[in-house]
Design a protein around this motif. Structure first.
Motif, PDB file in Angstrom:
ATOM      1  N   UNK A 179      -6.610  -9.509  -5.160  1.00 48.25           N
ATOM      2  CA  UNK A 179      -6.821  -8.410  -6.099  1.00 48.25           C
ATOM      3  C   UNK A 179      -8.023  -7.561  -5.694  1.00 48.25           C
ATOM      4  N   UNK A 180      -9.061  -8.210  -5.210  1.00 42.09           N
ATOM      5  CA  UNK A 180     -10.238  -7.467  -4.757  1.00 42.09           C
ATOM      6  C   UNK A 180      -9.902  -6.601  -3.550  1.00 42.09           C
ATOM      7  N   UNK A 181      -9.138  -7.165  -2.631  1.00 43.94           N
ATOM      8  CA  UNK A 181      -8.703  -6.398  -1.459  1.00 43.94           C
ATOM      9  C   UNK A 181      -7.829  -5.219  -1.876  1.00 43.94           C
TER      10      UNK A 181
ATOM     11  N   UNK B 108      -8.365  -1.301  -1.195  1.00 43.77           N
ATOM     12  CA  UNK B 108      -7.346  -0.482  -0.524  1.00 43.77           C
ATOM     13  C   UNK B 108      -7.020   0.753  -1.350  1.00 43.77           C
ATOM     14  N   UNK B 109      -6.971   0.592  -2.669  1.00 39.67           N
ATOM     15  CA  UNK B 109      -6.683   1.734  -3.556  1.00 39.67           C
ATOM     16  C   UNK B 109      -7.781   2.789  -3.452  1.00 39.67           C
TER      17      UNK B 109
ATOM     18  N   UNK C 255       0.823  -1.208   0.000  1.00 39.63           N
ATOM     19  CA  UNK C 255       0.000   0.000   0.000  1.00 39.63           C
ATOM     20  C   UNK C 255       0.856   1.257   0.000  1.00 39.63           C
ATOM     21  N   UNK C 256       1.994   1.200   0.704  1.00 36.96           N
ATOM     22  CA  UNK C 256       2.881   2.374   0.748  1.00 36.96           C
ATOM     23  C   UNK C 256       3.503   2.633  -0.627  1.00 36.96           C
ATOM     24  N   UNK C 257       3.926   1.567  -1.305  1.00 38.45           N
ATOM     25  CA  UNK C 257       4.505   1.733  -2.642  1.00 38.45           C
ATOM     26  C   UNK C 257       3.459   2.298  -3.597  1.00 38.45           C
ATOM     27  N   UNK C 258       2.238   1.807  -3.495  1.00 41.42           N
ATOM     28  CA  UNK C 258       1.178   2.340  -4.370  1.00 41.42           C
ATOM     29  C   UNK C 258       0.900   3.804  -4.056  1.00 41.42           C
ATOM     30  N   UNK C 259       0.979   4.174  -2.789  1.00 40.72           N
ATOM     31  CA  UNK C 259       0.766   5.570  -2.406  1.00 40.72           C
ATOM     32  C   UNK C 259       1.823   6.469  -3.037  1.00 40.72           C
TER      33      UNK C 259
ATOM     34  N   UNK D  51       1.285  -9.485  -2.593  1.00 41.98           N
ATOM     35  CA  UNK D  51       0.565  -8.306  -2.104  1.00 41.98           C
ATOM     36  C   UNK D  51       0.931  -7.062  -2.916  1.00 41.98           C
ATOM     37  N   UNK D  52       2.217  -6.933  -3.252  1.00 43.64           N
ATOM     38  CA  UNK D  52       2.662  -5.788  -4.049  1.00 43.64           C
ATOM     39  C   UNK D  52       2.144  -5.911  -5.477  1.00 43.64           C
ATOM     40  N   UNK D  53       2.231  -7.115  -6.035  1.00 43.83           N
ATOM     41  CA  UNK D  53       1.750  -7.336  -7.406  1.00 43.83           C
ATOM     42  C   UNK D  53       0.264  -7.022  -7.537  1.00 43.83           C
TER      43      UNK D  53
END
Length: 574
Positions: A564-566, A570-571, A488-492, A507-509
């Motif tokens: 992927x749904x989670x 989160x996004x 989640x941090x990397x996506x942020x 999780x990252x993928x």
């Protein structure tokens, strides 16, 4: 952002073109498929250290080319325009070729540039964070650069002011040290350059003298031939039936014609003028011939003088002007050495003033770093809490330098400086409750280092202005809920900058906006790397493989779909 990269004959890559999207792009695949090789190619493209070993076996060169799209206010724009590189449609193309002999050829928008220019531009476009970055975090000397980057413009301007005064202080200190050399060396040097100055002054040099003498020697050495030429010219011009006589008759004829045809008046004047000029030249030749006399004594004088000048040139310069410049230089040095004590006093006073100014700037720099350090530590602790290091505490320790240029004030206070200031900066951390603060290298595990690095990069990415951030397996050593927090941090981070991430964590993928699958295949008995953008169904299969590690089953596909749904949820909550 990095829109596209083309790679040819690089390591196991024969030929590859990869397009990238904005947001978070994940690169996954089996170990050894070539994921890190693609990142290595990007690293070389932005100025990394090259080597002939990168060239694919049997080929003459490796080629890398990348297309970047910039914003108008990007720092690279001003740098490129200053280097005379035109930017069209906000696009910049970097290209680097490495030959099998290890030679690099660099271009930006088609213009040849040095590796230094490519590196400066490239590092303002892409920031790569891999396992070696973790090692950098362990070295305290890197902490000051991170802190100054966090301090933004105010700290940058203070550092620039400090460095101007540091360079002045350094020059004065070096000059004073030179003046305080041993008396014997000073005396020997003074005797030597006094002798040189006396020798030059005794020669009585005149600017341009050597050139004038060379010309005179040439004339004297050829005086007989010169006399014959001048006398011959005079004899051809003057006398009955000679050129001047015929010219006079031509003047008379033209004047007679002009009396008949007035349109010939101008021509008559031209012929008359030519005659008088020829007559004047004839008399000048006569006078020159009458005044000439071969003077062997003068030739000897000129030869001797030129020989004297040539001896001085071999010692002091290539021309009389160079010798005179050297004489002026050593005259100043003689004055400096002869009045050594007075000069030392002058430099000591100047050094004292420069040191006072430097100390004032160093104190300002330290104060700003303390403020920035306090803010950075607070920000890192906040980021670490989100990464399940709730009990972690951080402190930016700022202490006086131990090594550098030292100076003792009149009050007996000793200061040590280097080009970056008077501060030794080190990040201290306590990973768990009840543990004392210690240097990072002594307290942090691999998983903790990954999270601390990600926390720092999350904070510092906002001040870097790079178009792309690349994370090369920075999630090593973590799993479970920590892995989800890192994802989640990397996506942020990718919300504010394009992020490319090599990962083995499902999780990252799952958080990726686009997913590239890297694999290698054998073709014509040679291994090559292939990149495939994954659609939704194939993305599920790849995440399932990352979950299971061996065999993809219906259950692992269900887990991948749920992950992927989670991730989508989160996004949407960010």
């Amino acid at each position: 952002m990095l829109e596209e990269i083309s790679i040819k004959n690089f390591a196991i890559i024969e030929e590859l073109t990869v397009s990238f999207e904005n947001g978070l792009t994940v690169l996954s695949g089996e170990t050894g498929a070539g994921k890190s090789i693609i990142i290595d190619a990007i690293g070389l493209l932005i100025g990394g250290r090259g080597s002939a070993e990168y060239v694919r076996h049997g080929e003459k060169r490796a080629e890398m080319e990348g297309l970047f799209r910039l914003e108008d206010n990007h720092p690279a724009v001003e740098k490129l325009e200053a280097a005379g590189i035109e930017i069209e449609d906000d696009m910049v193309v970097l290209r680097r070729d490495i030959t099998h002999q290890g030679k690099s050829i660099c271009r930006i928008n088609g213009k040849l540039v040095t590796l230094a220019v490519l590196r400066e531009t490239g590092h303002s476009l892409v920031d790569i964070h891999g396992q070696h970055e973790h090692q950098d975090l362990m070295h305290a000397e890197r902490h000051q650069q991170m802190l100054d980057r966090f301090g933004k413009t105010e700290l940058e301007e203070a550092l620039e002011d400090y460095q101007k005064r540091y360079h002045r202080f350094d020059q004065l200190q070096a000059k004073l040290k030179q003046l305080k050399e041993s008396d014997q060396e000073t005396a020997n040097r003074l005797d030597f350059i006094q002798y040189q100055l006396q020798e030059i002054e005794a020669a009585g040099l005149q600017p341009g003298e050597d050139e004038d003498l060379e010309k005179e020697r040439h004339i004297l050495a050829n005086s007989e031939k010169l006399f014959e030429a001048i006398r011959g010219a005079y004899d051809h011009l003057y006398g009955e039936g000679k050129a001047l006589d015929w010219a006079g008759m031509a003047v008379s004829s033209v004047e007679e014609a002009a009396e008949i045809d007035t349109d010939l008046g101008g021509l008559s004047e031209s012929v008359s003028s030519a005659y008088y000029m020829m007559e004047e030249a004839t008399f000048t030749l006569r006078d020159k011939a009458d005044s000439m006399a071969f003077n062997p004594e003068r030739l000897n004088e000129v030869e001797n003088r030129l020989d004297e000048l040539n001896k001085l040139k071999r010692k002091y310069g290539d021309s009389v002007e160079d010798i005179l410049v050297y004489a002026s230089k050593i005259e100043e040095e003689i004055d400096s050495l002869a009045n050594k004590e007075e000069r030392i006093a002058e430099y000591e006073q100047a050094l004292s003033q420069a040191a006072d100014e430097l100390i004032a700037e160093a104190k300002t720099l330290t104060d700003l770093r303390r403020q920035a350090g306090h803010a950075l530590a607070g920000s890192v602790q906040q980021e670490l809490q989100a990464l399940y290091m709730e009990k972690a505490t951080m402190e930016v320790q700022i202490s006086p330098l131990g090594r550098g240029k030292s100076y003792q004030t009149e009050e007996g206070e000793t200061w040590v400086f280097n080009e970056k200031g008077a501060d030794k900066i080190e990040f201290l951390i306590s990973a768990n409750a009840g543990e004392p603060l210690k240097p990072l290298a002594k307290v942090a595990s691999g998983g903790e280092i990954s999270r601390i690095m990600l926390a720092l990069k999350t904070i510092l990415s906002g001040f870097q202005h790079v178009t792309s951030l690349i994370f090369d397996e920075v999630d090593t050593g973590v799993s479970g809920r920590v892995a989800q927090a890192i994802a989640e941090k990397i996506h942020l981070v990718s919300r504010g900058s394009q992020v490319l991430c090599i990962t083995h964590l499902p999780q990252v993928a799952a958080m990726a906006d686009s997913h590239l699958y890297i694999q290698k295949e054998e073709k014509a008995e040679r291994v090559q790397t292939i990149v495939t953008p994954l659609t939704a169904d194939y993305k599920i299969d790849e995440i399932a493989r990352m979950i299971s590690g061996v065999e993809v089953t219906a259950l692992t596909r269900e887990n991948a779909t749920e992950l992927l749904q989670m991730a989508e949820k989160a996004k949407s909550n960010v």
